[in-house]
Design an enzyme around this catalytic site. Structure first.
Site, mmCIF file in Angstrom:
data_model
loop_
_atom_site.group_PDB
_atom_site.id
_atom_site.type_symbol
_atom_site.label_atom_id
_atom_site.label_comp_id
_atom_site.label_asym_id
_atom_site.label_seq_id
_atom_site.Cartn_x
_atom_site.Cartn_y
_atom_site.Cartn_z
ATOM 1 C CE LYS A 1 13.875 -9.811 -11.022
ATOM 2 N NZ LYS A 1 14.548 -9.633 -9.496
ATOM 3 C CB CYS B 1 -1.385 -0.191 0.734
ATOM 4 S SG CYS B 1 -1.800 -1.370 1.827
ATOM 5 C CD GLU C 1 16.967 -11.815 -9.066
ATOM 6 O OE1 GLU C 1 16.517 -12.960 -7.986
ATOM 7 O OE2 GLU C 1 16.882 -11.298 -9.542
ATOM 8 C CG ASN D 1 1.873 0.522 4.686
ATOM 9 O OD1 ASN D 1 0.985 -0.823 4.168
ATOM 10 N ND2 ASN D 1 2.997 1.275 4.139
ATOM 11 N N GLY D 2 -0.106 -1.417 6.856
ATOM 12 C CA GLY D 2 -0.002 -2.172 7.413
ATOM 13 C C GLY D 2 -0.657 -3.385 7.531
ATOM 14 C CD1 TRP E 1 -0.183 -6.475 -3.467
ATOM 15 C CD2 TRP E 1 -0.040 -6.336 -1.596
ATOM 16 N NE1 TRP E 1 0.552 -6.990 -3.052
ATOM 17 C CE2 TRP E 1 0.096 -7.825 -1.513
ATOM 18 C CE3 TRP E 1 -0.700 -6.828 0.010
ATOM 19 C CZ2 TRP E 1 0.693 -8.797 -1.570
ATOM 20 C CZ3 TRP E 1 0.090 -8.060 0.656
ATOM 21 C CH2 TRP E 1 0.524 -9.080 0.423
ATOM 22 C CG HIS F 1 19.663 -36.613 -7.014
ATOM 23 N ND1 HIS F 1 19.634 -37.525 -6.819
ATOM 24 C CD2 HIS F 1 20.955 -35.616 -7.160
ATOM 25 C CE1 HIS F 1 21.796 -38.083 -6.585
ATOM 26 N NE2 HIS F 1 21.725 -36.594 -7.345
ATOM 27 C CD GLU G 1 10.059 -11.017 -9.012
ATOM 28 O OE1 GLU G 1 11.439 -10.827 -9.256
ATOM 29 O OE2 GLU G 1 9.750 -10.590 -7.516
ATOM 30 N NE ARG H 1 4.515 1.302 0.180
ATOM 31 C CZ ARG H 1 5.533 1.080 0.519
ATOM 32 N NH1 ARG H 1 6.859 0.984 0.398
ATOM 33 N NH2 ARG H 1 5.165 0.698 1.598
ATOM 34 C CE LYS I 1 11.978 -1.778 -6.898
ATOM 35 N NZ LYS I 1 12.418 -3.230 -6.856
HETATM 36 C C1 AGP Z 1 12.941 -8.974 -6.440
HETATM 37 O O1 AGP Z 1 12.485 -9.092 -7.880
HETATM 38 C C2 AGP Z 1 11.504 -9.115 -5.500
HETATM 39 N N1 AGP Z 1 10.916 -7.779 -6.332
HETATM 40 C C3 AGP Z 1 11.710 -9.462 -4.275
HETATM 41 O O2 AGP Z 1 11.551 -10.558 -4.505
HETATM 42 C C4 AGP Z 1 12.373 -8.814 -2.994
HETATM 43 O O3 AGP Z 1 13.538 -8.793 -3.460
HETATM 44 C C5 AGP Z 1 12.319 -9.066 -1.564
HETATM 45 O O4 AGP Z 1 10.702 -8.855 -1.939
HETATM 46 C C6 AGP Z 1 13.218 -8.254 -0.915
HETATM 47 O O5 AGP Z 1 12.937 -6.915 -0.506
HETATM 48 P P1 AGP Z 1 13.351 -6.251 -0.242
HETATM 49 O O6 AGP Z 1 14.763 -5.895 -1.057
HETATM 50 O O7 AGP Z 1 13.539 -4.966 -0.461
HETATM 51 O O8 AGP Z 1 13.963 -5.954 1.176
#
Ligand code: AGP
Length: 608
Positions: A485, A2, A481, A100-101, A74, A504, A488, A27, A603
């Site tokens: 990507k 949020c 990674e 937010n929270g 969110w 395995h 996501e 957010r 994010k």
């Molecule tokens: C990465 O593409 C993601 N958006 C997510 O995994 C992110 O890295 C994770 O939420 C950690 O965020 P931070 O680095 O702001 O703590």
């Protein structure tokens, strides 16, 4: 999760709030809303969907006001409906707020207020806060908020307006980020400081258990007992232009292209003449380094994968006992940590709740704590204190790209510096790695120049059922990674495995619809990885190879090859991750996905 924004001043309030919310959309973006005071009455406008839809609605209705608050959501409690969208107004119409929270005891508060005859209208936890305020408000906002902070449990950043205080925005924070800013005759608040850069660079980051009053004339700060205190400002060294997309179609693509510069910038002032020197930022001594036997790297998501890169690199030259832990697990496990432990927390945003809680735990156990973050002044930076800042600039795309390369740059330097302090890093290795790191920006630029070819390869696989990413040794962390990507932003299932682990179990899934992305740099593990490629080919899986320039043999196995420049074995993750980011980007683009704001993601994850 949020994003919230508040404004009081002389500008067009609706415009400031809506533009500020657009900067917060990463957010949360399932619904949005705004509330203002006009002619002594609270008015609001809400919509399911994006801030752009809210802006259209505001334009159509000529929505205007003198002071305002806004929210992009969110969803946590209550479905994605217009009714559940913030801002929420008390039933008596006297108080409006955004949140937010998560308010953990919302049910209890609701039951208590309903018993007093207060009518609730939404399924949200937030409504309990606004109804409570409406119930206790008797003309003194501060007193009402003090009462509220004593009644609610959980995490909150609250921005509140009272109908009869048309020049006052009140905010309160516990556990969720909130920043306050002031310029001549205007005041602001936001979840993310980048939303304020256009107006001011001197801000106050709210602390937990702190509230503030924002007026045109200035800001005042109080604790949760209502006692006033002074608070110094913090200067933001980011530029407002950094938050624009420029000519790029997506922030993610812009941020991928910024990586050569980001790596160069991260090295600046930290390496010189073949040596690493972090002494300007870390007041560590050889005695400190000798005392730390264990290093705990704690992070989430991409930042966690960056720490796995660090672990692999450090294992090649140091003798630390290294663990890499996901923050949400670290917190609930009994992992011994004490004075012999250096706990390193990595967080792009510096606001990730899981990482923050893990940091508090490690601190309470006596570990020395260090944070690596991209946001100076973020909650984790303020709480941990000792920090290395990644100078990547604001990252807007939800999928992390440039901050990952900045993190692995700084983590590599950290590993070398620590081992050097312990006398474990020989001068030759230091010189070799520093010199190779200086070459990384140029090598990344050369990979980026192959963008068209990588895009063409990616488009050919956009209809795959899913992907496996495989690699051995230092090729494994970038595989993790790369798979993240792709998941996501393209919503395709992708998993990364150490190449030798495929047999395995995962190999059972292979067929012609499940391509394997094999990270196969030239080096001692090349043959072993090629064997795993052959095993995959025997199950009819198409192969996409990320191989070293000049490796002609790889052409015997596949024609889908992304060639990367040669580098030191330890630095392969730097080179491998960029083509994988582009690969994911072009698959997502071919599939018509919302690249900068992928579904269900935010994010900065400020809830547990
Ligand atoms: C990465 O593409 C993601 N958006 C997510 O995994 C992110 O890295 C994770 O939420 C950690 O965020 P931070 O680095 O702001 O703590």
């Amino acid at each position: 999760m949020c994003g919230i924004m508040g404004y009081v001043g002389f500008r067009d309030t609706t415009k400031v709030i809506l533009e500020g919310l657009a900067k917060h959309e990463y957010r949360g973006y399932d619904s949005a809303g705004i509330a203002v005071i006009r002619d002594g009455r609270i008015e609001d406008l809400r919509t399911v969907g994006r801030v752009a839809q809210l802006a259209e609605k505001a334009e159509r209705s000529g929505f205007r006001g003198d002071i305002g608050i806004g929210h992009t959501r969110w969803a946590t409690h209550g479905g994605v409906t217009e009714n559940n969208a913030h801002p929420h107004i008390s039933s008596d119409g006297r108080v409006v707020l955004v949140h937010n929270g998560i308010i953990e005891n919302a049910r209890d508060i609701r039951a208590e207020l309903e018993a007093c005859g207060v009518k609730f209208h939404t399924e949200t936890d937030t409504e309990s806060a606004v109804q409570y305020l409406g119930h206790v408000y008797d003309g003194d906002p501060k007193e009402a908020i003090v009462k509220l902070t004593k009644r609610v449990r959980g995490a909150f950043a609250l921005v509140i307006i009272f109908h009869d205080k048309p020049n006052e925005i009140w905010v309160a924070r516990k556990g969720s980020p909130l920043v306050v800013g002031h310029a001549e005759n205007e005041g602001f608040c936001a979840s993310d400081p980048t939303a304020l850069l256009e107006f001011t660079h001197d801000v106050w980051f709210m602390d937990d258990d702190e509230m503030a009053l924002i007026k045109r004339e200035g800001c005042e700060f109080f604790d949760f007992n209502g006692d006033r205190h002074e608070k110094p400002t913090m200067h933001l060294d980011w530029d407002a232009a950094m938050t624009n997309r420029g000519a790029y179609p997506h922030f993610m693509l812009k941020e991928i292209h910024e990586q050569p510069e980001v790596v160069a910038h991260t090295l600046l002032g930290r390496v010189a003449e073949g040596e690493v020197d972090l002494s300007r930022e870390l007041g560590w001594t050889a005695e400190d380094a000798a005392k730390w036997k264990k290093i705990h790297f704690i992070a989430c998501g991409t930042s966690h994968y960056a720490t796995i890169v660090a672990q692999h690199i450090m294992e090649t030259f140091g003798s630390f006992e290294i663990r890499t832990e996901v923050a949400s697990e670290y917190r609930y496990r009994n992992i011994p940590a004490g004075e012999d432990t250096l706990a390193v927390f990595v967080s792009q945003s510096g606001e990730t709740a899981d990482t923050l809680h893990a940091a508090r735990l490690a601190k309470s156990r006596g570990a020395r704590c260090l944070v690596i973050t991209n946001v100076r002044g973020s909650t984790i930076h303020r709480e941990v204190g000792e920090a290395l800042i990644t100078p990547a600039g604001p990252e807007i795309g939800v999928a992390a790209t440039k901050t990952f390369t900045a993190q692995i740059t700084i983590l590599t330097l950290l590993g070398m510096y620590l081992s050097k302090l312990r006398g474990e890093l020989d001068a030759e290795t230091e010189k070799r790695l520093v010199s190779a790191m200086m070459d990384i920006p140029g090598k990344l630029a050369s990979i980026l120049s192959q963008e068209k070819d990588i895009a063409a390869t990616a488009r050919n696989f956009a209809d795959a059922r899913g992907f496996f990413f495989i690699g051995r040794g230092l090729a494994y962390p970038p595989a993790l990674e790369g798979a993240l990507k792709l998941k996501e932003i393209s919503y395709l299932h992708a998993e990364a495995y150490p190449a030798g682990e495929m047999k395995h179990g995962p190999i059972a899934l292979l067929d012609k619809e499940l391509p394997v992305v094999a990270l196969v740099p030239k080096g001692e593990l090349w043959e072993k990885t090629v064997s795993n490629i052959e095993e995959s080919m025997a199950r009819k899986s198409p192969i996409i190879a990320v191989a070293t320039e000049g490796d002609e043999e790889i052409g015997h196995y596949t024609e889908n090859i992304i060639f990367t420049p040669e580098t030191e074995t330890e630095l392969f993750p730097f080179i491998a991750v960029v083509p994988l980011q582009l690969f994911a980007y072009y698959i997502a683009r071919q599939r018509g996905c919302d690249i900068d704001m992928p579904r269900n993601l935010a994010k900065s994850v400020t809830v547990e």
